[in-house]
Design an enzyme around this catalytic site. Structure first.
Site, short mmCIF file in Angstrom:
data_model
loop_
_atom_site.label_atom_id
_atom_site.label_comp_id
_atom_site.label_asym_id
_atom_site.label_seq_id
_atom_site.Cartn_x
_atom_site.Cartn_y
_atom_site.Cartn_z
N SER A 140 35.51 42.16 37.07
CA SER A 140 36.82 42.28 37.69
C SER A 140 36.67 42.08 39.19
CB SER A 140 37.40 43.68 37.40
OG SER A 140 38.54 43.95 38.20
N TYR A 153 36.74 53.14 37.54
CA TYR A 153 36.82 51.78 37.02
C TYR A 153 36.05 50.82 37.92
CZ TYR A 153 38.77 47.33 35.42
OH TYR A 153 38.92 46.06 34.95
#
Length: 221
Positions: A140, A153
């Site tokens: 990501s 995250y």
């Protein structure tokens, strides 16, 4: 480019979203697809249109290492080889520096770090044997910079970047190539509650699948 015929790719988290899009595209291109998900029944249902000799649905649970070994064994039994691994399965939550329970952090570490790490360890000997093994890790932009409070995250995606670099380093001489894809918001269930970016401005899973296909097909050079 490497010809897809006969090449076998394992894809985790393949029942929906990015994983499903990658499975569908690779299958359409002629690859043998071994799809893994926590609920193989749902996986078979969602990908029923792929049913046939080049498709296999198996159980994969990030926190259950026995499921990793069984999935690989079933893949080798069906197809006789392994040429690629897509570590797509992952999750997110709102754990931040200032709030969140340890169990929430542990859940992300299990799914986003330990899962890809131990599945890579399990598959690596066979990817080396392929001579042109490919690993694609779905990371990501949150693995490259921090732009919101969801620190757990981001931490796990930074770790996935390190895993990618490390895997490429140790597998290079045997033809293993590892790539991390680092998208922004992708229009999947995981981003259903996002409001700061409109759905129409998010990346389509099908477009991201083409990037995965490209790095899987690139030659060792």
């Amino acid at each position: 480019m490497l010809a897809p015929e006969g090449r076998t790719i394992m894809i985790s988290g393949a029942s929906r979203g990015i994983g499903r899009a990658i499975a569908e595209l690779l299958h359409a291109r002629g690859y043998c697809v071994s799809a893994g998900a926590r609920d193989p029944g749902k996986l078979r249902e969602n990908l029923s249109h792929l049913a046939g000799p080049r498709f296999l649905a198996c159980r994969y649970e990030a926190g259950d290492r026995d499921s990793h070994a069984r999935w690989l064994e079933e893949t080798l039994t069906r197809f006789g080889r392994l040429d690629g691994l897509v570590n797509n399965a992952g999750t997110s939550n709102d754990f931040s520096i200032e709030a969140g329970e340890e169990e929430e952090l542990d859940a992300l570490i299990s799914a986003n770090i330990k899962g890809p790490l131990f599945l890579t360890r399990t598959c690596l000997p066979h990817l080396r044997a392929s001579g042109a093994g490919r690993i694609v890790n779905l990371a990501s932009l949150s693995g490259k910079r921090v732009r919101n409070d969801n620190i757990a995250y981001a931490m796990t995606k930074f770790a996935l970047m390190a895993l990618t670099h490390g895997t490429r380093r140790i597998g290079w001489e045997d033809g293993v190539r590892a790539t991390a894809l680092c998208p922004g918001f992708v229009a999947t269930d995981l981003t259903a509650g996002v409001t700061k970016v409109s759905r129409s401005d998010m990346i389509a899973p099908e477009d991201l699948a083409h990037l995965a296909e490209t790095v899987i097909a690139l030659p060792n050079t």
